[in-house]
Write a protein that holds these residues in place. Structure first.
Motif, short mmCIF file in Angstrom:
data_model
loop_
_atom_site.label_atom_id
_atom_site.label_comp_id
_atom_site.label_asym_id
_atom_site.label_seq_id
_atom_site.Cartn_x
_atom_site.Cartn_y
_atom_site.Cartn_z
N LEU A 162 32.08 58.78 13.36
CA LEU A 162 32.39 59.46 14.63
C LEU A 162 31.48 58.98 15.75
CD1 LEU A 162 32.97 63.14 13.44
CD2 LEU A 162 34.65 61.66 14.54
N LEU A 163 30.23 58.70 15.40
CA LEU A 163 29.25 58.30 16.42
C LEU A 163 29.28 56.81 16.73
CD1 LEU A 163 26.26 60.47 15.16
CD2 LEU A 163 27.69 60.91 17.16
N LYS A 164 29.86 56.01 15.83
CA LYS A 164 29.86 54.55 16.02
C LYS A 164 31.24 53.96 16.22
CE LYS A 164 25.58 53.73 13.44
NZ LYS A 164 24.93 52.94 12.36
N SER A 165 32.28 54.76 16.08
CA SER A 165 33.64 54.25 16.25
C SER A 165 33.83 53.72 17.67
CB SER A 165 34.66 55.35 15.97
OG SER A 165 35.94 54.99 16.41
N SER A 166 34.37 52.52 17.78
CA SER A 166 34.59 51.92 19.10
C SER A 166 35.60 52.71 19.92
CB SER A 166 35.05 50.47 18.94
OG SER A 166 36.26 50.42 18.18
N HIS A 167 36.48 53.46 19.25
CA HIS A 167 37.50 54.23 19.96
C HIS A 167 37.00 55.58 20.45
CE1 HIS A 167 40.44 51.25 18.71
NE2 HIS A 167 40.06 51.41 17.45
N GLY A 268 39.95 54.06 4.09
CA GLY A 268 40.40 54.78 5.28
C GLY A 268 39.95 56.22 5.32
N VAL A 269 38.88 56.56 4.58
CA VAL A 269 38.38 57.94 4.60
C VAL A 269 37.54 58.21 5.85
CG1 VAL A 269 38.41 58.19 2.10
CG2 VAL A 269 36.35 57.30 3.20
N THR A 270 37.18 57.14 6.58
CA THR A 270 36.42 57.29 7.81
C THR A 270 37.11 56.49 8.91
OG1 THR A 270 35.05 55.34 7.38
CG2 THR A 270 34.27 57.44 6.50
N LEU A 271 36.64 56.66 10.12
CA LEU A 271 37.04 55.77 11.20
C LEU A 271 36.34 54.43 10.98
CD1 LEU A 271 36.60 58.31 14.14
CD2 LEU A 271 38.71 57.75 12.93
N GLN A 272 36.99 53.35 11.33
CA GLN A 272 36.41 52.03 11.11
C GLN A 272 35.12 51.87 11.92
OE1 GLN A 272 37.62 49.49 9.04
NE2 GLN A 272 38.99 51.08 8.26
N LYS A 274 30.90 49.71 11.74
CA LYS A 274 29.88 48.91 11.06
C LYS A 274 28.54 49.60 11.27
CE LYS A 274 32.24 44.49 11.90
NZ LYS A 274 32.11 43.15 12.55
N ASP A 275 27.66 49.45 10.29
CA ASP A 275 26.35 50.09 10.39
C ASP A 275 25.55 49.56 11.57
OD1 ASP A 275 24.52 51.99 9.47
OD2 ASP A 275 23.35 50.48 8.42
N SER A 276 25.85 48.32 11.98
CA SER A 276 25.12 47.70 13.09
C SER A 276 25.66 48.12 14.45
CB SER A 276 25.18 46.17 12.97
OG SER A 276 26.54 45.73 12.94
N ASP A 277 26.79 48.86 14.49
CA ASP A 277 27.36 49.29 15.77
C ASP A 277 26.42 50.26 16.48
OD1 ASP A 277 29.56 47.78 15.26
OD2 ASP A 277 30.81 49.44 14.56
N GLU A 278 26.48 50.26 17.81
CA GLU A 278 25.63 51.16 18.60
C GLU A 278 26.06 52.61 18.37
OE1 GLU A 278 24.30 52.05 23.23
OE2 GLU A 278 25.77 50.49 22.78
N ASN A 279 25.08 53.48 18.27
CA ASN A 279 25.33 54.89 18.00
C ASN A 279 25.48 55.66 19.30
OD1 ASN A 279 25.00 57.69 17.13
ND2 ASN A 279 24.29 56.84 15.20
N ALA A 280 26.53 56.48 19.38
CA ALA A 280 26.78 57.25 20.59
C ALA A 280 25.69 58.29 20.84
CB ALA A 280 28.14 57.95 20.50
#
Length: 585
Positions: A162-167, A268-272, A274-280
């Protein structure tokens, strides 16, 4: 008219007049605790007094019908084969279905299949088979423990997604903690997990039918059934959801959190993400307004070099501080809750899963992450000194709790203000957002280390059975011991003084005194079927209830005669024998 006539007419076996009779029972599987007789005399006098199969029908068989070569079961090898064959087939099919499951995953869920194949290569099939074995299968090694761990893994995966999803991450940045919890709950519903399990055809491999007569058949021997019957045999939605969580639990314990991220994305149990994505949840850049906060976080977590020091200011900001430049700690607390949940479950499962029942582990986890435990840790590290708030009632509540801790009050005999417990979770949330799960796991383990050491030392000295006694809430202990016999009524002391004349003394701060017209104290009066027994007073409503429960429980537990009378009274009440219950009271 006799056994001799019956066996001669039906089986053409001549039974001698003096042949002994055996007590025989028709069983489907051989129980593990079956007694074996070394002597050859297996007559009725040699049978144990208490049968292990008392629920099964007993018939008398003459020795000739069992031992003679002309009998229907004359050959002992055939007899044993008939007895054990269902078990052989059951175990064989379990292994074959496990291998088919691994191959299926290699084709449809490559990352999961690769992990499972590696696990089979290293340690064989048992772990993978356990991950798809439901509790209804009546196997000792079912997925319960891994499903419990996997539930916490899924909780953290969905938190991060939820915090890292690009959408969503730019939208999520402005949501309240309650909205985030609602979104996370929607991602992890049983219906959604069941649909995912069905989509990937995992339901074809779940082992949920026990080895039982007229219930289990090898797959190749199953008869054609109607759609209704097939639907009844299919795994329930809860089982299919649990299998997803047990798989995640297994992957986490064997391969770590990063592997779970990839498997979660595939399923598909989570939103796509990556661990390296920026956290909201990343705070604004800049130095912390209070350097001492960074030092205290380093002291209790071991994490020092924050990339975004403002996260520490956010972790100590109470919602009442509306004039600050950073948000309140609520979002970080929500993240830290998922981190600490997974940390505690992993710690408990690795140490006690082979010795303690799952119920005891769940109860211990609840105690370790409770408001009381986290409040004690916060006070121990002195975190309350750095809380930024505008709540005028909070200092007095913190002082009252501090005095209770100084007096040596036990875990359930103190009532910490929730904000000081929330700080522990918000700090772990800040560490997780600023780094990664491996770092936040180490931080959670360190901040919890004082209580984890207590649990570890207690179990080493007294065995895992101490968990049930040490970590259970006193109200729960009293309820399990006495059922609904006792009732706890709470009111302010002045009202208790005016309304009750049955009790002339109340227990307050370890001393007995007369009730007074005091508006600041709460009194919890324990009654046994309406008869007042004892009253405990305290400034905190929760503490008065907990202490009253603990007082009654320990008084009964330490007195065998009283415990026996309580058990007899409970039995009479539950059977509706009112007169006997009144006499006992």
């Amino acid at each position: 008219k006799t056994y001799r006539d019956y066996f001669m007419n039906i089986y053409a076996i001549e039974v001698a007049r003096d042949t002994p009779l055996f007590e025989a029972q028709h069983i489907w599987s051989l129980p593990s605790g079956l007694r074996r007789q070394r002597n050859k005399d297996l007559s009725r006098t040699a049978m144990p007094e208490k049968s292990d199969f008392s629920s099964l029908e007993v018939v008398d068989l003459p020795a000739s019908s069992i031992c003679l070569e002309a009998s229907p079961i004359a050959n002992a090898h055939i007899s044993l084969l008939c007895l054990f064959l269902p078990q052989f087939l059951f175990v064989f099919e379990r292994q074959q279905k496990t291998e088919a499951f691994v191959k299926h995953c290699e084709t449809t869920i490559p990352t999961l299949g690769k992990c499972l194949r590696k696990l089979v290569t290293i340690s064989g099939y048992p772990k993978v088979a356990t991950a798809i074995t439901a509790k209804s299968c009546d196997q000792d090694d079912n997925y319960d423990i891994w499903e419990w761990v996997g539930d916490a893994v899924l909780k953290l995966l969905q938190t991060d997604s939820l915090l890292k999803s690009s959408h969503l991450k730019h939208f999520v940045r402005y949501l309240h903690e309650g909205d985030l919890s609602m979104l996370r709950a929607a991602l992890g519903t049983n219906d959604r997990l069941k649909e995912i399990s069905t989509h990937f055809r995992l339901d074809d491999f779940v082992l949920s039918v026990p080895l039982s007569r007229a219930v289990w058949l090898p797959s190749v021997m199953k008869h054609r059934q109607s759609d209704v019957a097939h639907a009844q045999d299919a795994p329930r939605a809860k089982v299919l959801a649990d299998v997803i969580e047990s798989i995640l639990g297994l992957i986490y314990l064997e391969f770590g959190y990063d592997a779970c991220i990839h498997v979660g994305n595939e399923l598909g149990v989570t939103l796509q993400f990556k661990d390296s994505d920026e956290n909201a949840a990343n705070s604004e850049s800049g130095e912390s307004e209070n350097r001492d906060r960074l030092d205290i976080v380093h002291l209790c977590t071991g994490y020092k070099n924050f990339n975004r020091p403002k996260l520490v200011d956010e972790a100590f900001t109470h919602p009442s501080a509306i004039d600050t430049t950073v948000p309140s700690y609520q979002r970080l607390e929500w993240i830290g809750d998922a981190v600490i949940c997974l940390c505690v479950r992993e710690w408990l499962s690795k140490r006690y899963s082979h010795e303690a029942a799952l119920g005891d582990l769940v109860m211990t986890e609840a105690a370790l992450v409770s408001n009381e435990t986290l409040g004690f840790l916060s006070m121990r590290y002195g975190l309350q000194q750095y809380l930024n708030h505008r709540d005028h009632s909070l200092p007095k509540r913190i002082e009252s709790y501090f005095l209770n801790v100084q007096d040596g009050s036990c875990l359930w005999a103190a009532d910490p203000p929730k904000p000081i417990s929330d700080i522990v979770e918000s700090i772990l949330g800040a560490v997780h957002v600023d780094s990664n799960f491996a770092v936040s796991l180490a931080a959670a383990t360190q901040i919890l280390s004082p209580v984890l050491r207590v649990v570890d030392n207690a179990t080493k000295e007294n065995g895992v059975g101490i968990l049930r006694r040490m970590m259970k809430h006193p109200k729960k202990s009293l309820q399990e011991m006495a059922g609904e016999l006792f009732d706890i009524n709470t009111c302010v002391e002045s009202r208790f003084t005016a309304s009750s004349r049955a009790l002339y003394h109340i227990l307050h701060k370890g001393h007995w005194r007369h009730p007074a017209n005091d508006e600041s104290c709460h009194v919890s009066c324990v009654t046994l079927l309406g008869t007042p027994i004892v009253a405990v007073a305290d400034e905190s409503l929760a503490i008065s209830k907990n202490r009253a429960s603990a007082l009654i429980f320990h008084a009964i537990d330490r007195n065998p005669d009283m415990k026996e009378r309580i058990n007899r009274l409970r039995s009479n009440v539950e059977r509706g024998i009112a007169s006997a219950a009144c006499d006992e009271v």
